[in-house]
Write a protein that holds these residues in place. Structure first.
Motif, PDB file in Angstrom:
ATOM      1  N   LEU A   1       0.828  -1.210   0.000  1.00  0.00           N
ATOM      2  CA  LEU A   1       0.000   0.000   0.000  1.00  0.00           C
ATOM      3  C   LEU A   1       0.857   1.254   0.000  1.00  0.00           C
ATOM      4  O   LEU A   1       0.465   2.289  -0.538  1.00  0.00           O
TER       5      LEU A   1
ATOM      6  N   ARG B   1      -6.154   0.275  -1.288  1.00  0.00           N
ATOM      7  CA  ARG B   1      -6.048   1.556  -0.574  1.00  0.00           C
ATOM      8  C   ARG B   1      -7.439   2.176  -0.390  1.00  0.00           C
ATOM      9  O   ARG B   1      -7.754   2.700   0.671  1.00  0.00           O
TER      10      ARG B   1
ATOM     11  N   ASP C   1      -8.411   5.285   1.745  1.00  0.00           N
ATOM     12  CA  ASP C   1      -7.762   6.383   1.018  1.00  0.00           C
ATOM     13  C   ASP C   1      -8.847   7.241   0.379  1.00  0.00           C
ATOM     14  O   ASP C   1      -9.568   6.778  -0.511  1.00  0.00           O
TER      15      ASP C   1
ATOM     16  N   ILE D   1      -5.425   4.098   6.758  1.00  0.00           N
ATOM     17  CA  ILE D   1      -4.727   5.159   6.028  1.00  0.00           C
ATOM     18  C   ILE D   1      -4.692   6.382   6.935  1.00  0.00           C
ATOM     19  O   ILE D   1      -5.717   6.794   7.480  1.00  0.00           O
TER      20      ILE D   1
END
Length: 155
Positions: A12, A55, A60, A110
């Motif tokens: 990632l 992600r 994300d 994230i």
């Protein structure tokens, strides 16, 4: 950290938002990354789709959620079932699947700092960690919040 989590987090983080660098922009860098992880690189386009999908799945905000299908290999060795990949991308996706099966997928996060967005594995007991690093991103955000409150008090 478990090896599956380490592999997925490393993957990632093949994109570095702060520096504007992306391992997948260079076939040579992708090949080097895969070999460093003792994997066969496979196709870079497959890797990008997998990375962006993973992600997005862990938060994300820049990436839309997407569906992704990649063939994985099942084997039964010494009486133990194993989920395997044939190249770097499918091996990483097999690792992500094992994390989900174990209930550890929710520990992949994230960092919410817009200039960071670094992936990390939350090893806290109650899974409440927010920042990739309290010393860097968390501290920076706390300082911003404090300044905003301080300005509001003095106005």
């Amino acid at each position: 950290m478990h090896t599956d989590a380490t592999l997925v987090v490393d993957f990632l983080n093949t994109v570095d938002i702060e520096r504007g660098e992306d391992v997948l922009d260079s076939p040579e860098l992708w090949r080097w990354w895969a070999e460093e992880h003792e994997l066969s690189p496979g196709e870079g386009d497959d890797a990008r789709a997998a990375r962006d999908g993973l992600r997005a799945a862990v938060g994300d905000p820049r990436l839309p959620g997407t569906s992704l299908e990649v063939p994985l290999v099942f084997s039964l060795d010494d009486g133990k079932p194993r989920l395997l990949g044939t190249d770097a991308t499918s091996t990483i996706l097999a690792a992500a699947t094992r994390l989900a099966i174990r209930g550890d997928w929710v520990r992949l996060k994230i960092c919410p700092a817009d200039d960071c967005l670094w992936a990390f594995y939350d090893e806290s007991r109650n899974r409440s960690r927010t920042w990739c690093s309290m010393r860097v991103c968390g501290n920076r955000e706390k300082a911003r919040s404090w300044r905003a409150r301080a300005v509001g008090v003095h106005n």
